[in-house]
Scaffold this motif. Structure first.
Motif, PDB file in Angstrom:
ATOM      1  N   GLY A 185      26.770  32.367  33.428  1.00  0.00           N
ATOM      2  CA  GLY A 185      27.547  31.138  33.594  1.00  0.00           C
ATOM      3  C   GLY A 185      28.967  31.407  34.064  1.00  0.00           C
ATOM      4  O   GLY A 185      29.296  32.504  34.540  1.00  0.00           O
ATOM      5  N   GLY A 186      29.814  30.398  33.931  1.00  0.00           N
ATOM      6  CA  GLY A 186      31.156  30.434  34.520  1.00  0.00           C
ATOM      7  C   GLY A 186      32.228  30.950  33.581  1.00  0.00           C
ATOM      8  O   GLY A 186      31.993  31.890  32.797  1.00  0.00           O
ATOM      9  N   LEU A 187      33.419  30.327  33.641  1.00  0.00           N
ATOM     10  CA  LEU A 187      34.560  30.848  32.879  1.00  0.00           C
ATOM     11  C   LEU A 187      35.475  29.740  32.354  1.00  0.00           C
ATOM     12  O   LEU A 187      36.673  29.930  32.192  1.00  0.00           O
ATOM     13  CB  LEU A 187      35.348  31.844  33.747  1.00  0.00           C
ATOM     14  N   GLY A 202      33.401  33.927  31.165  1.00  0.00           N
ATOM     15  CA  GLY A 202      33.634  34.786  32.334  1.00  0.00           C
ATOM     16  C   GLY A 202      33.086  36.196  32.205  1.00  0.00           C
ATOM     17  O   GLY A 202      33.448  37.083  32.987  1.00  0.00           O
ATOM     18  N   ASP A 203      32.189  36.429  31.245  1.00  0.00           N
ATOM     19  CA  ASP A 203      31.743  37.809  30.974  1.00  0.00           C
ATOM     20  C   ASP A 203      31.041  38.447  32.173  1.00  0.00           C
ATOM     21  O   ASP A 203      31.291  39.616  32.490  1.00  0.00           O
ATOM     22  CB  ASP A 203      30.765  37.841  29.783  1.00  0.00           C
ATOM     23  N   GLY A 204      30.149  37.686  32.804  1.00  0.00           N
ATOM     24  CA  GLY A 204      29.374  38.269  33.919  1.00  0.00           C
ATOM     25  C   GLY A 204      30.279  38.660  35.072  1.00  0.00           C
ATOM     26  O   GLY A 204      30.091  39.708  35.707  1.00  0.00           O
ATOM     27  N   ILE A 205      31.269  37.838  35.318  1.00  0.00           N
ATOM     28  CA  ILE A 205      32.213  38.124  36.408  1.00  0.00           C
ATOM     29  C   ILE A 205      33.000  39.388  36.061  1.00  0.00           C
ATOM     30  O   ILE A 205      33.171  40.291  36.894  1.00  0.00           O
ATOM     31  CB  ILE A 205      33.136  36.907  36.640  1.00  0.00           C
ATOM     32  N   GLY A 332      32.564  33.607  42.203  1.00  0.00           N
ATOM     33  CA  GLY A 332      31.870  34.474  41.256  1.00  0.00           C
ATOM     34  C   GLY A 332      31.328  35.711  41.933  1.00  0.00           C
ATOM     35  O   GLY A 332      31.864  36.174  42.950  1.00  0.00           O
ATOM     36  N   VAL A 333      30.233  36.224  41.389  1.00  0.00           N
ATOM     37  CA  VAL A 333      29.617  37.453  41.915  1.00  0.00           C
ATOM     38  C   VAL A 333      28.951  37.111  43.250  1.00  0.00           C
ATOM     39  O   VAL A 333      28.065  36.247  43.299  1.00  0.00           O
ATOM     40  CB  VAL A 333      28.576  37.992  40.913  1.00  0.00           C
ATOM     41  N   ALA A 334      29.392  37.776  44.309  1.00  0.00           N
ATOM     42  CA  ALA A 334      28.857  37.450  45.638  1.00  0.00           C
ATOM     43  C   ALA A 334      27.350  37.699  45.659  1.00  0.00           C
ATOM     44  O   ALA A 334      26.879  38.779  45.283  1.00  0.00           O
ATOM     45  CB  ALA A 334      29.545  38.302  46.697  1.00  0.00           C
TER      46      ALA A 334
END
Ligand SMILES: Cc1cc2nc3c(=O)[nH]c(=O)nc-3n(C[C@H](O)[C@H](O)[C@H](O)COP(=O)(O)OP(=O)(O)OC[C@H]3O[C@@H](n4cnc5c(N)ncnc54)[C@H](O)[C@@H]3O)c2cc1C
Length: 489
Positions: A185-187, A202-205, A332-334
């Motif tokens: 998800g987002g942040l 924002g963890d994944g980013i 986010g992650v491209a």
């Protein structure tokens, strides 16, 4: 059998899992329980051109226009063509969207859509209905709840697994996998005022950024115009579908705030959020006037329950106190059209990913649709990859060092002021200078408590947003530089 590790239990992660569970060994790791996600909170619905008279072309045009043509056209075409097919398949599998009494699907309207095309379920509880339905389809999946991803494990130039921590015991382990899917998800929790679930930080980013995975469009954060606001605190979203049903934005004098603006109350979100912010800065209070909305309580039971929970006397006043807040991350992650990232064996789906389908400003109700479409494409691509020979792995954690991180509230306040609805170059620069006193970039996730890691991740995300905002040549969509406006006014 291929091992697939999905990080995040919202709609995007769960939809990938439904597609792979019969052919792969799928594990979903999520840091809260199964119900903790933005997907469960989605109110308005899911956009799809399924109404006779509507078309994918019209949906594509609206999406591009709202995104200020910063969108990737191929990604938008994929969204508006594959999306309706996936929704039809869900309906065929038993998913129930709201219908008119005589049978046909009932389509709502939201800002910047030129057609009634928003499918909804249980009125304003679409996210919960859809995500729960998809979760109920998961029969051969291992769930690891209350387990937090700390670090991507990269070896030989590919993602080989994820270092995770079991929140109850503190135990850390590496989960190895043929394919890792980021669906975190987002942040939204970077900001003081937000609609987001508490676990969306924002963890994944941050995980991807620390391994040098390519990110894109980090300047573009969507601020939703209408969050329930009481005494400068926000208590959840007041869905745009209510404006679609006839509600209007007014101030304490009943002045119609959006009168005179093209599309008025249903203008794109960035336009409405900015207009409201400017009005608020002049000392006005902001309200949503619902007096023209027929059967409000019946159509919006979730919002009604939230208003009652917070003792808002809307039945007497026909007004809901609101203000804008952080809602959705366009950047986010491209990711490519198959949800692949710049790191082999790492995919990114849903809001953590940026395949540029939303451009500079997401069209309402397109993100649940993107969760399905990016999820399907990731699953197809993972099906096609060859199986690896996996062996157990460990990671070496560097020695712990003293931790200098801001308090969460301080970071959120500054982010709201400096990275929010309106930005200026000096504010962005001052924000980056302020961040420099903290050592989030030097800290190893494995050495941090869950709370410290959240703050470190949000610091990193905020740095990336500020830098990306400074690098944008001009205001575009949700990224709005105040001095640009002065220069052109
Ligand atoms: C209040 C609200 C209303 C909305 N309404 C709509 C709408 O009507 N229509 C629409 O299209 N969109 C809507 N959106 C946006 C939409 O809900 C989201 O963009 C979408 O659901 C994101 O889905 P996702 O699966 O990518 O992420 P999420 O649903 O946010 O799921 C992320 C998951 O990752 C987990 N996670 C995060 N970090 C970690 C970690 N380190 N380790 C393990 N797990 C982790 C979280 O706990 C969560 O389970 C709304 C959003 C909000 C907040």
């Amino acid at each position: 059998m291929k091992k697939v590790l999905i990080i995040g239990g919202g709609l995007a992660g769960c939809f990938v899992a439904t597609r792979l569970q019969d052919t792969c060994a799928v594990t979903i790791v999520t840091k809260g329980d199964r119900r903790e996600s933005n997907s469960m909170l989605a109110q308005g619905g899911i956009a799809a051109s399924l109404d006779p008279g509507d078309s994918p072309q019209s949906h594509e045009e609206d999406t591009m226009k709202a995104g200020v043509y910063h969108n990737d056209e191929a990604a938008v075409k994929q969204l508006v063509t594959l999306g309706p097919k996936l929704i039809k398949a869900l309906i065929a599998a038993g998913m129930t969207f709201d219908r008119h009494p005589d049978g046909p699907l009932s389509f709502g309207l939201e800002g910047a859509h030129s057609h009634h095309r928003i499918l909804h379920a249980n009125g304003d509880q679409t996210g919960e209905a859809l995500t729960s339905f998809v979760q109920q389809q998961l029969h051969h999946v291992i769930w690891q709840t209350q387990v937090e991803a700390l670090q991507l494990v990269v070896q030989n130039g590919a993602c080989q697994g994820v270092l995770v921590r079991h929140l109850a015991t503190g135990k850390q382990e590496v989960l190895v996998a043929d394919a890792v899917v980021l669906a975190t998800g987002g942040l939204g929790n970077l900001f003081d005022f937000t609609t987001n679930d508490r676990t969306v930080t924002g963890d994944g980013i941050a995980l991807a950024a620390r391994e040098g995975v390519k990110l894109t469009d980090m300047a573009f954060v969507q601020f939703h115009p209408t969050l329930l606001s009481i005494d400068h605190h926000c208590y959840g979203l007041i869905t745009e579908a209510i404006r679609g049903a006839g509600a209007i934005l007014v101030d304490e004098n009943d002045t119609k705030i959006m009168a005179g603006v093209p599309c008025a109350d249903l203008a794109p979100r960035d336009v409405v959020a900015r207009h409201l912010t400017a009005w608020q800065a002049q000392g006005h209070q902001l309200f949503l006037d619902i007096s023209k909305v027929a059967n409000f309580e019946q159509h919006f039971p979730g919002v009604t329950a939230n208003l009652d929970k917070h003792h808002v006397p809307f039945r007497q006043t026909s007004r809901i106190p609101i203000q804008p807040g952080a809602h959705f991350m366009m950047g986010g992650v491209a990711a490519d059209l198959n949800a692949g990232t710049s790191l082999p064996r790492l995919w990114a789906v849903g809001e953590v990913a940026c395949n540029r389908v939303h451009g500079a400003n997401r069209l309402a109700s397109n993100s649940l649709l993107d969760c399905l479409v990016s999820g399907q494409k990731a699953a197809d691509s993972i099906q096609q990859m060859p199986e690896q020979a996996l062996s157990p792995m460990t990671v070496t954690t560097p020695p712990a060092r003293p931790i200098h991180l801001p308090a969460l509230a301080a970071l959120q306040k500054r982010a709201w002021a400096d990275l929010g609805v309106e930005r200026t170059r000096p504010q962005l620069q001052a924000f980056l200078r302020w961040l420099q006193q903290f050592n989030y970039a030097q800290l190893a996730a494995a050495n941090l408590s869950a709370d410290e890691l959240t703050r470190a991740n949000l610091c990193l995300c905020s740095q990336l947003i500020a830098q990306a905002a400074l690098a944008e040549p001009k205001s575009l969509g949700a990224h709005y530089m105040k001095e640009d406006a002065h220069a052109t006014d």
